[in-house]
Motif scaffolding. Structure first.
Motif, PDB file in Angstrom:
ATOM      1  N   ILE A  88       0.744  -1.165  -0.043  1.00  0.00           N
ATOM      2  CA  ILE A  88      -0.133   0.198  -0.531  1.00  0.00           C
ATOM      3  C   ILE A  88       0.735   1.166   0.520  1.00  0.00           C
ATOM      4  N   ALA A  89       1.873   1.856   0.665  1.00  0.00           N
ATOM      5  CA  ALA A  89       3.225   2.782   0.830  1.00  0.00           C
ATOM      6  C   ALA A  89       3.135   2.956  -0.584  1.00  0.00           C
ATOM      7  N   CYS A  90       3.850   2.221  -1.106  1.00  0.00           N
ATOM      8  CA  CYS A  90       5.041   1.971  -2.034  1.00  0.00           C
ATOM      9  C   CYS A  90       4.288   2.124  -3.439  1.00  0.00           C
ATOM     10  N   MET A  91       3.565   0.759  -3.607  1.00  0.00           N
ATOM     11  CA  MET A  91       2.864   0.699  -4.592  1.00  0.00           C
ATOM     12  C   MET A  91       1.177   1.544  -4.797  1.00  0.00           C
ATOM     13  N   ALA A  92       0.243   1.984  -4.514  1.00  0.00           N
ATOM     14  CA  ALA A  92      -0.787   2.176  -4.367  1.00  0.00           C
ATOM     15  C   ALA A  92      -0.760   3.618  -3.958  1.00  0.00           C
ATOM     16  N   SER A  93       0.765   4.704  -3.288  1.00  0.00           N
ATOM     17  CA  SER A  93       0.630   5.284  -3.411  1.00  0.00           C
ATOM     18  C   SER A  93       1.949   6.066  -3.753  1.00  0.00           C
ATOM     19  N   GLN A  94       3.198   5.711  -3.290  1.00  0.00           N
ATOM     20  CA  GLN A  94       4.672   6.197  -3.669  1.00  0.00           C
ATOM     21  C   GLN A  94       4.650   6.195  -5.270  1.00  0.00           C
ATOM     22  N   MET A 108       5.854  14.260 -12.460  1.00  0.00           N
ATOM     23  CA  MET A 108       5.735  13.267 -12.055  1.00  0.00           C
ATOM     24  C   MET A 108       4.355  13.431 -10.849  1.00  0.00           C
ATOM     25  N   GLY A 109       4.307  12.295 -11.907  1.00  0.00           N
ATOM     26  CA  GLY A 109       3.149  12.417 -10.151  1.00  0.00           C
ATOM     27  C   GLY A 109       2.755  11.404  -9.081  1.00  0.00           C
ATOM     28  N   SER A 110       3.162  11.155  -8.196  1.00  0.00           N
ATOM     29  CA  SER A 110       3.009  10.537  -7.058  1.00  0.00           C
ATOM     30  C   SER A 110       2.544  10.977  -5.237  1.00  0.00           C
ATOM     31  N   GLY A 111       2.594   9.470  -4.922  1.00  0.00           N
ATOM     32  CA  GLY A 111       2.126   9.401  -3.844  1.00  0.00           C
ATOM     33  C   GLY A 111       0.289   9.559  -3.950  1.00  0.00           C
ATOM     34  N   PRO A 112      -0.706   9.875  -2.140  1.00  0.00           N
ATOM     35  CA  PRO A 112      -2.208   8.916  -1.758  1.00  0.00           C
ATOM     36  C   PRO A 112      -2.601   9.580  -3.393  1.00  0.00           C
ATOM     37  N   ALA A 113      -2.932  11.047  -3.922  1.00  0.00           N
ATOM     38  CA  ALA A 113      -4.207  11.041  -5.141  1.00  0.00           C
ATOM     39  C   ALA A 113      -4.064   9.977  -6.340  1.00  0.00           C
ATOM     40  N   ARG A 114      -2.849   9.604  -6.167  1.00  0.00           N
ATOM     41  CA  ARG A 114      -2.821   8.636  -7.724  1.00  0.00           C
ATOM     42  C   ARG A 114      -3.927   7.558  -7.743  1.00  0.00           C
ATOM     43  N   ALA A 115      -3.823   7.222  -6.511  1.00  0.00           N
ATOM     44  CA  ALA A 115      -5.836   5.695  -5.876  1.00  0.00           C
ATOM     45  C   ALA A 115      -6.862   6.116  -6.444  1.00  0.00           C
ATOM     46  N   LEU A 116      -6.419   7.965  -6.429  1.00  0.00           N
ATOM     47  CA  LEU A 116      -8.078   8.114  -6.465  1.00  0.00           C
ATOM     48  C   LEU A 116      -8.432   8.452  -8.426  1.00  0.00           C
ATOM     49  N   SER A 117      -7.086   8.283  -8.566  1.00  0.00           N
ATOM     50  CA  SER A 117      -6.787   8.756 -10.389  1.00  0.00           C
ATOM     51  C   SER A 117      -7.081   7.604 -10.850  1.00  0.00           C
ATOM     52  N   LEU A 118      -5.880   6.453 -10.317  1.00  0.00           N
ATOM     53  CA  LEU A 118      -6.412   5.135 -11.019  1.00  0.00           C
ATOM     54  C   LEU A 118      -5.150   4.742 -11.768  1.00  0.00           C
ATOM     55  N   LEU A 138      -1.317  15.108  -3.445  1.00  0.00           N
ATOM     56  CA  LEU A 138      -0.282  14.779  -4.705  1.00  0.00           C
ATOM     57  C   LEU A 138       0.546  15.293  -4.154  1.00  0.00           C
ATOM     58  N   VAL A 139       1.798  14.394  -5.305  1.00  0.00           N
ATOM     59  CA  VAL A 139       3.423  14.981  -4.384  1.00  0.00           C
ATOM     60  C   VAL A 139       3.375  14.554  -6.329  1.00  0.00           C
ATOM     61  N   LEU A 140       4.485  16.351  -6.562  1.00  0.00           N
ATOM     62  CA  LEU A 140       4.972  16.749  -8.113  1.00  0.00           C
ATOM     63  C   LEU A 140       5.881  16.900  -7.761  1.00  0.00           C
ATOM     64  N   GLU A 141       6.995  15.903  -8.403  1.00  0.00           N
ATOM     65  CA  GLU A 141       8.223  16.459  -8.687  1.00  0.00           C
ATOM     66  C   GLU A 141       8.227  17.135 -10.451  1.00  0.00           C
ATOM     67  N   SER A 142       8.824  18.967 -10.453  1.00  0.00           N
ATOM     68  CA  SER A 142       8.195  19.179 -11.185  1.00  0.00           C
ATOM     69  C   SER A 142       9.766  20.448 -10.639  1.00  0.00           C
ATOM     70  N   SER A 143      10.325  21.401 -11.492  1.00  0.00           N
ATOM     71  CA  SER A 143      10.798  22.239 -11.006  1.00  0.00           C
ATOM     72  C   SER A 143       9.867  24.061 -10.949  1.00  0.00           C
ATOM     73  N   LYS A 144       8.393  23.456 -11.609  1.00  0.00           N
ATOM     74  CA  LYS A 144       7.070  24.531 -11.655  1.00  0.00           C
ATOM     75  C   LYS A 144       6.364  24.255 -10.626  1.00  0.00           C
TER      76      LYS A 144
END
Length: 321
Positions: A88-94, A108-118, A138-144
């Motif tokens: 759950i921690a790694c694949m459903a979220s991270q 690049m989007g990661s974190g809990p919101a992915r589980a809602l967007s599937l 959501l965690v966004l890896e971005s420079s903007k």
């Protein structure tokens, strides 16, 4: 009742807002109501901010702390993780399984919101996980920093209103970025096992210790050095419940990064040689350096892989004076 990764992640997001001054992060509310935490774009961020980002990524289902890793020439800061909810921690979220593109924005989007967007749906079906929270984190890896158009699109994909969307933005080329990428060591091993055909639902617990890269340049160079931390010095451990011990041995042998044809030089060099085209890089590279697996029923433990400090030191560009 399933654990809601978004509810757990929201608790950490709120904690991060409460401690924003100490964490050197900025808080902004967009016109559409989306709340953004800047953990390194315009703001300073830092190690502690990176720890919070990692906690959000893993839906606070891991104990995460700072440690150190002896690389011979110097002792590097490191991150240590342990979890009883690895899938759950790694694949459903991270897992960074959501490429977010809109106009001139990319992240690049990661974190809990992915589980809602599937994102991606087949993964959620495989791990039989769903979350129906009414707030998305959501965690966004971005420079903007994303604008209203980007965040409204994300909210729609997560089936929430824009004012119920909470985003942390962290650039790759930042201290917080380095921390949160190293914290993906356990996830990288699970993802590799999954790509080999292993039933990841058998994984019951996990531990990892991974060096944290210094900031070595722009986003692309830092993407190289941060990945190298996992590829060349990431140490991982998993407890599994798996009937076929002989078959398990085969999987453990295949996981480490040294099995890749691209192994042996800093990732940035490999990426440059591939014309900066991800699809020309062997996906097998994205794996921890070392994996140890304890099969909890038989009591058997297997280890495979090796630590390669030389390549990591080269990746960091360490100069001895």
């Amino acid at each position: 009742m399933m654990i809601s990764v978004n509810e757990y992640g929201m608790d950490v997001f709120e904690e991060m807002m409460d401690n924003s001054e100490e964490l050197q992060v900025g808080i902004e509310e967009l016109d559409n109501g989306t709340t953004i935490i800047d953990a390194g774009v315009e703001e300073e961020g830092g190690f502690e901010a990176g720890l919070y980002v990692a906690r959000i990524c893993m839906a606070d289902l891991a104990d995460i702390k700072f440690s150190s890793f002896d690389l011979g020439k110097f002792v590097s800061p490191a991150i240590e993780l342990i979890t009883d909810h690895p899938v759950i921690a790694c694949m459903a979220s991270q897992y960074a399984g959501w490429r977010i593109k809109a106009k001139d924005f990319f992240g690049m989007g990661s974190g809990p919101a992915r589980a809602l967007s599937l994102k991606p749906q087949e993964l959620y079906e495989k791990i039989m996980y769903e979350d129906d929270a009414d707030e998305a984190v959501l965690v966004l890896e971005s420079s903007k920093i994303p604008d209203e158009e980007v965040t409204s699109k994300i909210a729609t994909e997560c089936r929430v209103e824009p004012e119920d969307l909470y985003i942390v933005v962290v650039p790759t080329a930042s201290v917080a970025g380095s921390v949160q990428i190293s914290a993906r060591g356990i996830e990288t091993g699970i993802h590799k096992l999954d790509s080999l055909g292993f039933d990841i639902n058998c994984i019951k617990n996990a531990h990892g210790i991974i060096p944290i890269s210094p900031v070595v340049g722009d986003d692309v160079k830092c993407m190289g050095s941060t990945n190298d931390c996992i590829i060349y010095c990431g140490r991982t451990y998993y407890g599994v419940d798996y009937d076929d011990v002989e078959e398990l041995k085969g999987y453990v042998k295949k996981v480490p990064s040294l099995n890749s044809k691209d192994y042996g030089k800093p990732f940035y060099v490999t990426f440059k040689e591939a014309g900066f085209d991800f699809f020309k890089v062997d996906a097998g590279m994205f794996a921890p350096a070392e994996i140890t697996v304890n099969e909890i029923n038989s009591g058997k433990t297997f280890t495979s892989g090796k630590i390669n400090t030389e390549v990591l030191l080269e990746s960091f560009g360490i100069e001895t004076l």
